[in-house]
Design a protein around this motif. Structure first.
Motif, PDB file in Angstrom:
ATOM      1  N   VAL A 150      -9.256  44.981  -0.688  1.00 35.68           N
ATOM      2  CA  VAL A 150      -9.367  45.677   0.596  1.00 35.68           C
ATOM      3  C   VAL A 150      -8.446  44.971   1.585  1.00 35.68           C
ATOM      4  CG1 VAL A 150     -10.918  46.247   2.508  1.00 35.68           C
ATOM      5  CG2 VAL A 150     -11.709  46.435   0.147  1.00 35.68           C
ATOM      6  N   TRP A 151      -7.551  45.727   2.189  1.00 32.76           N
ATOM      7  CA  TRP A 151      -6.630  45.091   3.133  1.00 32.76           C
ATOM      8  C   TRP A 151      -6.776  45.587   4.550  1.00 32.76           C
ATOM      9  CZ3 TRP A 151      -2.707  47.987   5.374  1.00 32.76           C
ATOM     10  CH2 TRP A 151      -2.404  49.192   4.765  1.00 32.76           C
ATOM     11  N   ASN A 152      -7.665  46.541   4.790  1.00 27.33           N
ATOM     12  CA  ASN A 152      -7.972  46.932   6.169  1.00 27.33           C
ATOM     13  C   ASN A 152      -9.346  47.581   6.200  1.00 27.33           C
ATOM     14  OD1 ASN A 152      -7.304  47.112   8.939  1.00 27.33           O
ATOM     15  ND2 ASN A 152      -6.814  49.266   8.709  1.00 27.33           N
ATOM     16  N   GLU A 153     -10.057  47.370   7.303  1.00 25.22           N
ATOM     17  CA  GLU A 153     -11.365  47.985   7.529  1.00 25.22           C
ATOM     18  C   GLU A 153     -11.522  48.199   9.020  1.00 25.22           C
ATOM     19  OE1 GLU A 153     -14.560  45.318   6.379  1.00 25.22           O
ATOM     20  OE2 GLU A 153     -13.333  43.597   6.877  1.00 25.22           O
ATOM     21  N   TRP A 154     -11.853  49.443   9.388  1.00 23.86           N
ATOM     22  CA  TRP A 154     -12.023  49.772  10.794  1.00 23.86           C
ATOM     23  C   TRP A 154     -12.600  51.167  10.945  1.00 23.86           C
ATOM     24  CZ3 TRP A 154      -6.365  49.982  13.077  1.00 23.86           C
ATOM     25  CH2 TRP A 154      -5.617  50.947  12.407  1.00 23.86           C
ATOM     26  N   LEU A 155     -12.824  51.574  12.190  1.00 19.05           N
ATOM     27  CA  LEU A 155     -13.334  52.898  12.483  1.00 19.05           C
ATOM     28  C   LEU A 155     -12.180  53.853  12.727  1.00 19.05           C
ATOM     29  CD1 LEU A 155     -16.203  51.811  14.870  1.00 19.05           C
ATOM     30  CD2 LEU A 155     -16.469  52.702  12.551  1.00 19.05           C
ATOM     31  N   ALA A 188      -7.796  38.443  16.728  1.00 19.54           N
ATOM     32  CA  ALA A 188      -8.866  37.991  15.833  1.00 19.54           C
ATOM     33  C   ALA A 188      -8.869  38.939  14.632  1.00 19.54           C
ATOM     34  CB  ALA A 188     -10.218  38.013  16.545  1.00 19.54           C
ATOM     35  N   PRO A 189      -9.498  38.551  13.525  1.00 19.37           N
ATOM     36  CA  PRO A 189      -9.447  39.398  12.322  1.00 19.37           C
ATOM     37  C   PRO A 189      -9.940  40.824  12.502  1.00 19.37           C
ATOM     38  CG  PRO A 189     -10.253  37.222  11.762  1.00 19.37           C
ATOM     39  CD  PRO A 189     -10.153  37.272  13.271  1.00 19.37           C
ATOM     40  N   THR A 190     -10.924  41.063  13.334  1.00 18.26           N
ATOM     41  CA  THR A 190     -11.455  42.426  13.490  1.00 18.26           C
ATOM     42  C   THR A 190     -10.901  43.119  14.724  1.00 18.26           C
ATOM     43  OG1 THR A 190     -13.364  41.627  14.740  1.00 18.26           O
ATOM     44  CG2 THR A 190     -13.612  41.834  12.333  1.00 18.26           C
ATOM     45  N   HIS A 205      -6.885  47.116  23.899  1.00 16.43           N
ATOM     46  CA  HIS A 205      -7.582  46.205  22.990  1.00 16.43           C
ATOM     47  C   HIS A 205      -8.667  46.964  22.220  1.00 16.43           C
ATOM     48  CE1 HIS A 205      -5.942  42.393  24.674  1.00 16.43           C
ATOM     49  NE2 HIS A 205      -5.683  43.200  25.687  1.00 16.43           N
ATOM     50  N   PHE A 206      -8.753  46.686  20.927  1.00 18.05           N
ATOM     51  CA  PHE A 206      -9.681  47.371  20.024  1.00 18.05           C
ATOM     52  C   PHE A 206     -10.473  46.348  19.218  1.00 18.05           C
ATOM     53  CE2 PHE A 206      -6.050  49.996  20.800  1.00 18.05           C
ATOM     54  CZ  PHE A 206      -6.524  51.291  20.889  1.00 18.05           C
ATOM     55  N   THR A 207     -11.711  46.683  18.915  1.00 16.26           N
ATOM     56  CA  THR A 207     -12.520  45.911  17.973  1.00 16.26           C
ATOM     57  C   THR A 207     -12.965  46.872  16.881  1.00 16.26           C
ATOM     58  OG1 THR A 207     -13.283  44.431  19.717  1.00 16.26           O
ATOM     59  CG2 THR A 207     -14.588  44.492  17.690  1.00 16.26           C
ATOM     60  N   TRP A 208     -12.731  46.494  15.634  1.00 21.01           N
ATOM     61  CA  TRP A 208     -13.028  47.352  14.492  1.00 21.01           C
ATOM     62  C   TRP A 208     -12.362  48.726  14.638  1.00 21.01           C
ATOM     63  CZ3 TRP A 208     -14.633  45.100  10.288  1.00 21.01           C
ATOM     64  CH2 TRP A 208     -15.381  43.930  10.379  1.00 21.01           C
ATOM     65  N   GLY A 209     -11.191  48.768  15.293  1.00 18.71           N
ATOM     66  CA  GLY A 209     -10.443  50.008  15.448  1.00 18.71           C
ATOM     67  C   GLY A 209     -10.899  50.884  16.591  1.00 18.71           C
TER      68      GLY A 209
END
Length: 171
Positions: free
Chosen positions: A91-96, A137-139, A157-161
């Motif tokens: 898995v190389w990306n995870e987000w909304l 940061a990673p997420t 700025h986004f968190t988890w996409g």
């Protein structure tokens, strides 16, 4: 997300019928699982935790052919949690992301972006000047853009996409 929008986190907890103690306990259990030596890695980590995805689609990202697996998110019915899986299961990306077929919100100005209401992909599509930036940061993700009406530079700025806030671009 509580780092940027604690009031929205409080609203979400009320909607879900849980409190901060239950949130902390769930986070503690999740962290214990993902850091366990016996917990699966890669794609299996998500299949074990989330079950079968609602959608599985092929994606081409540059030269990489991958699969996108998407699961519904109860708090946001028009969004999906997406992982991008490379050949071999990494898995190389995870987000909304927005659910397939949903056009998402109309985005006219960086100052009018709705917190928790748009995704990285939607901002990149809506603003011709938008440029992905390295996240802090990673997420987290960031997108540099210019206001079409005034030429002022901003960073979204986004968190988890999911969009959190916009700030003036440090020149």
């Amino acid at each position: 997300m509580a780092d940027h929008r604690p009031e929205l986190v409080d609203d979400a907890l009320r909607t879900l019928g849980v409190d901060h103690t239950e949130l902390r306990e769930a986070h503690k259990r999740w962290q214990s699982r993902v850091h366990s030596r016996t917990f699966p890695r890669g794609e299996m980590r998500y299949l074990t935790s989330l079950g079968r995805p609602e959608y599985e689609v092929r994606r081409q990202v540059g030269d990489l052919a991958c699969r996108a697996l998407l699961w519904p998110v109860p708090l946001w019915p028009t969004l999906r949690f997406e992982i991008l899986v490379a050949p071999g299961g990494a898995v190389w990306n995870e987000w909304l992301v927005r659910q397939p077929g949903d056009p998402g919100p109309r985005l006219d100005s960086p100052g009018q972006l709705p917190p928790w209401g748009c995704t990285v992909e939607e901002v990149l599509r809506a603003f011709p000047s938008a440029v992905p930036m390295v996240g802090d940061a990673p997420t987290r993700a960031r997108v540099g853009l210019t206001d079409p009406g005034g030429g002022q530079g901003f960073v979204a700025h986004f968190t988890w996409g999911l969009f959190q806030y916009v700030a003036p671009h440090p020149s």
